[in-house]
Design a protein around this motif. Sequence first.
Motif, PDB file in Angstrom:
ATOM      1  N   TRP A 584     -14.534  47.772  46.111  1.00 44.73           N
ATOM      2  CA  TRP A 584     -13.621  47.580  44.991  1.00 44.73           C
ATOM      3  C   TRP A 584     -13.812  46.202  44.346  1.00 44.73           C
ATOM      4  O   TRP A 584     -14.272  45.257  44.995  1.00 44.73           O
ATOM      5  CB  TRP A 584     -12.170  47.685  45.481  1.00 44.73           C
ATOM      6  N   TYR A 585     -13.430  46.127  43.075  1.00 43.61           N
ATOM      7  CA  TYR A 585     -13.244  44.832  42.431  1.00 43.61           C
ATOM      8  C   TYR A 585     -11.830  44.371  42.775  1.00 43.61           C
ATOM      9  O   TYR A 585     -10.839  44.949  42.316  1.00 43.61           O
ATOM     10  CB  TYR A 585     -13.411  44.952  40.917  1.00 43.61           C
ATOM     11  N   VAL A 586     -11.726  43.341  43.603  1.00 45.10           N
ATOM     12  CA  VAL A 586     -10.433  42.908  44.145  1.00 45.10           C
ATOM     13  C   VAL A 586     -10.063  41.543  43.576  1.00 45.10           C
ATOM     14  O   VAL A 586     -10.797  40.566  43.768  1.00 45.10           O
ATOM     15  CB  VAL A 586     -10.473  42.814  45.684  1.00 45.10           C
ATOM     16  N   PRO A 587      -8.926  41.447  42.873  1.00 42.69           N
ATOM     17  CA  PRO A 587      -8.421  40.131  42.458  1.00 42.69           C
ATOM     18  C   PRO A 587      -7.636  39.517  43.620  1.00 42.69           C
ATOM     19  O   PRO A 587      -6.496  39.895  43.884  1.00 42.69           O
ATOM     20  CB  PRO A 587      -7.512  40.470  41.279  1.00 42.69           C
ATOM     21  N   LEU A 588      -8.252  38.583  44.330  1.00 41.98           N
ATOM     22  CA  LEU A 588      -7.658  38.037  45.553  1.00 41.98           C
ATOM     23  C   LEU A 588      -6.996  36.690  45.244  1.00 41.98           C
ATOM     24  O   LEU A 588      -7.667  35.678  45.056  1.00 41.98           O
ATOM     25  CB  LEU A 588      -8.724  37.864  46.631  1.00 41.98           C
ATOM     26  N   SER A 589      -5.689  36.693  45.201  1.00 40.63           N
ATOM     27  CA  SER A 589      -4.942  35.448  44.982  1.00 40.63           C
ATOM     28  C   SER A 589      -4.626  34.812  46.331  1.00 40.63           C
ATOM     29  O   SER A 589      -4.520  35.505  47.344  1.00 40.63           O
ATOM     30  CB  SER A 589      -3.650  35.732  44.220  1.00 40.63           C
ATOM     31  N   TYR A 590      -4.455  33.489  46.319  1.00 37.87           N
ATOM     32  CA  TYR A 590      -4.192  32.820  47.609  1.00 37.87           C
ATOM     33  C   TYR A 590      -3.624  31.425  47.374  1.00 37.87           C
ATOM     34  O   TYR A 590      -3.767  30.835  46.293  1.00 37.87           O
ATOM     35  CB  TYR A 590      -5.468  32.740  48.456  1.00 37.87           C
ATOM     36  N   THR A 591      -2.990  30.923  48.395  1.00 40.35           N
ATOM     37  CA  THR A 591      -2.525  29.532  48.432  1.00 40.35           C
ATOM     38  C   THR A 591      -2.522  29.097  49.892  1.00 40.35           C
ATOM     39  O   THR A 591      -2.911  29.866  50.783  1.00 40.35           O
ATOM     40  CB  THR A 591      -1.142  29.389  47.775  1.00 40.35           C
ATOM     41  N   HIS A 592      -2.069  27.870  50.128  1.00 44.27           N
ATOM     42  CA  HIS A 592      -2.047  27.396  51.522  1.00 44.27           C
ATOM     43  C   HIS A 592      -0.901  26.411  51.711  1.00 44.27           C
ATOM     44  O   HIS A 592      -0.189  26.053  50.765  1.00 44.27           O
ATOM     45  CB  HIS A 592      -3.394  26.788  51.919  1.00 44.27           C
ATOM     46  N   PHE A 598       2.846  29.383  44.658  1.00 45.18           N
ATOM     47  CA  PHE A 598       3.074  30.827  44.639  1.00 45.18           C
ATOM     48  C   PHE A 598       3.258  31.373  43.220  1.00 45.18           C
ATOM     49  O   PHE A 598       3.217  32.586  43.021  1.00 45.18           O
ATOM     50  CB  PHE A 598       4.314  31.164  45.475  1.00 45.18           C
ATOM     51  N   ASP A 599       3.468  30.509  42.251  1.00 45.66           N
ATOM     52  CA  ASP A 599       3.663  30.964  40.875  1.00 45.66           C
ATOM     53  C   ASP A 599       2.339  31.183  40.149  1.00 45.66           C
ATOM     54  O   ASP A 599       2.160  32.182  39.443  1.00 45.66           O
ATOM     55  CB  ASP A 599       4.522  29.960  40.105  1.00 45.66           C
TER      56      ASP A 599
END
Length: 966
Positions: A584-592, A598-599
């Motif tokens: 799949w084409y996956v839009p992977l958002s992330y933070t740490h 988170f916005d």
Amino acid sequence: MTSYDTKKNGCFVTRTSAILITVLVAAVLVAAVLMAYYIPESTCDETSAPDPTDAPMPNPVYDPEPEEEFDGRLPDTLVPYHYLVKLRPYLDEAKDGEKWKTNEGEVTMYITCVKNTREIKVHHDKMEIHTWAVTDEDGKDVTVESKEIDAKYNWFIMHTAEDLQAGTNYSIKLTYTGTIDQSDVRGFYYSEYTEDGVTVPFAASHFEPTRARDAFPSFDEPQLKATFDTILVHRDMGVTYNRIALSNMPNYKNDTFEEDGDTWVEAHFNTTVKMSTYLNCYVFAEFICKEGVADKGYQFRTWSRPSVINATEYSLDVGIEQTKFFEDLFGIDYDLPKMDFVALTEFAPGAMENWGLVLYRESRMLYPIGDLDTPATKKGVAMIVGHELLHQWFGNYVTMEWWDHIWLNEGFASYFQHSAADHSEPQYDFFNQIFLEDETYSAMAVDQLGTSRPMVTPVGWYDDIRSLFDRISYEKGAAIIIMMKGFLGEELMLECFRNYLNEYLFDNAHTDDLWQSMTDTPGHDYNMKLIMDTWTLQMGFPVVSINRHSGEDHTKATADQEHYLLYPFDEPQDDDYTNMGYKWYVPLSYTHQTEQNFDTPSMVWMNKDSADVPLGDIDEDHWYLANINQTAYIRVNYDLENWRRLAQQLITSFEVIPMRSRSHLLDDAFHLGRSLLLDHVIALELMEYLRHEDQYRPWDTVYNDYSYTITMLWRSSTYGMFESYLRYLISPSYDDLGWDFEYTYLEGNEIEYYRQLTTLRVACYFNHIECTNNATMLYHEWMENPDGEHPIDPNMRSSAYCSAVRHGGYVEWEFAYNRQFTDSDEGSRLRSALACSRDPYTLLRYMEESMDTSNGLSASSTIGYVRTASGLGYNLAWQFTMDNFDALQTRYGNGAYDIVWDFADGMNSDDELAGLNSFGAKYYDMPGEEAEKFYEAVDKATTNIQWVDRNMVAMKDFLSEVTSRM
């Protein structure tokens, strides 16, 4: 139960001795029963139980009848542009005699010939056509040499003497007699209800997908849009009130005539806008209405039986408000001069979006009324009204070109129903509290199986088209829309949708048209077809596994993807479907932990492959979090260190992580654990913070996810600790909310009502003493006055009944048993609750009673209730099924095998697997289709054994440690 009188003679003992003797005898009897059902029978005859290693085993080879290829699309030679439809259904048995439940009709179809042809095909079904005539645009008759009927494709075919000429208009007039006696309550159907002892008939229609042909001959395909003039003929008086007729447009004229002493009305309706045949709608009923005026000045009415009309006021107000909301959102006005909502006592779907005349099942439109006076009903009405109103744009204005693309209707309605309801009732916080469970998790529950399907699935036959009205079209459609919102942003996504609507207004579209409109919208450079084909043209979704590098590379991680399947042994059954390699084409958002953004989180694209994830300025011992707020339709797995850091963050300060992400972590951990992709103890560790959780969504996620864990544990000593753990976690919420619903019924507190329901269900299930005492007390109140006002909230009754039966005795059980025969409203809840008894004799009696075909109990359902109610019930139900399988097979035929296969979900020991194999050996000659299910059951049991081997020790150690601190 029979009573016996006894004489006072013989040997006497002291009261204390009598009690001791009674306890000992009872213990011996219970032990005997438990031994009989927990310990497999043995016999001196070694050949009585076949050894599956030597005996023949089931053969899963069978030759299913291939589905006939569909070749029933209309030819592209003729296109309708207008219809004149006249219908006269007969509703009154006493007056109509042999005509009762028939429909006399006339239809004139105005068509344009686009290719020369001598063949005219129109759809018709369940009718006899009496006359037919074809006329050209100059009024000249066209000779019809012959006619034929193709029953397979519902075609009425006329053969003309000469070619119909391309570019010329023609009219086709047919008269016919059809039926409104529809057993499936679809098409054009008759129904009735009883009010004040009087039976009142009505007729209504439900044409989607291809049942307009039941009411009038037509070109019954969604892409063949036309305008419609409608005349509905009915008696002016019904049984108790004036009879009215409704259709899509306003009733502008009524002509009357006398016949056999009755006055009949010919109701004429304005010409519709251009629309598909399935959106036509008719209602003949003795209804009255409430009326309002929409913001743009058009008429808005709600119709129902007179006795419930006041309960339509909420849907009227919400309907007016939400219509304006959608007009403003899309910049396109609702284009009809009126909107009617109608509440029907019998209606096959929950509701139907017919243009200008939306039909609802009563229970989905009325609020407040009787038991429906709850915040849950209010939420349901607000959402379903939004769902049907959204269809006036996505479905009616712009209609899918063929049923393959039904998600363009239903996925959009399932998404935007939350927007509309959130506008009307913002206190429910729909996108944060409701959307995940209703849409994303619901879709994943079926899409994580190898039996799923792509969102766009070729279909032709009626049953195949109907099968597409499922969670994939509805819930998965909504889930991928929120994913697009995640990478496009809400305003840009809406602008894409506005462009799509304007481009195909009053027309048809397929999925590629949507992607092209979105790609052409300024403000982004995404190739939407390239991305979204991977989500619509193959089944399933990925699990993204993220592993952080160590040492100096701790600021980097690698994300890999693979097709997520709930069962490790499962494989996609995709011979009839497309797939794209399950990438799949996956839009992977992330933070740490350091940035906690988170916005506007960081994002990388996984382009049908792995991806590097640059974590940036992150400390080596900090957590990272992906798929923020679960916008992407994926599961996420982490390395164990990161899972535990996230669990510790939740314990330290859970509010740092957004509520949707907290829910996401819990849901993924439970499912990945079940799939043997993660140690299941991680889910228990994540749960520890829940003692402080004060929001509905995370707790409800756990409530919906822990059933597999319970089933794996409840016949082990570990289950007692798990039960204690859950009681400990839920206690603060119970202390906060309790059983008093007065507060959560108040305007503005409705989402707390949902948290209260989940809290009580969890607390009572895990035997929180105060919860079970209150449930039992309320149950006793009901027992004392069972026909009066019910003291238990309708959405808590299943849980309360179960708790009262589990902690009660003979009196509570017997009341439920007797009551379920006479109480149609509570019968199914009571039948489930009867299996909650902890007394083995009672459970055996219940299953034995269900084998008596004269009492109306379903043996298969009863065994299922007992199997799923407790560990004790599971074992008793298994042995009972083995002992009575031949009788069950006599009753259910091959359906009896499904009763056996259902036990595989809970089998998790070598002995239980051996028992399943012994069953297979004994019935080795089962049909091939059942043999295939047998081996699936063996695979499930084998996986469960692997789960126990992998997880039981670690879970027991964790529960032992955490319960020691409670």
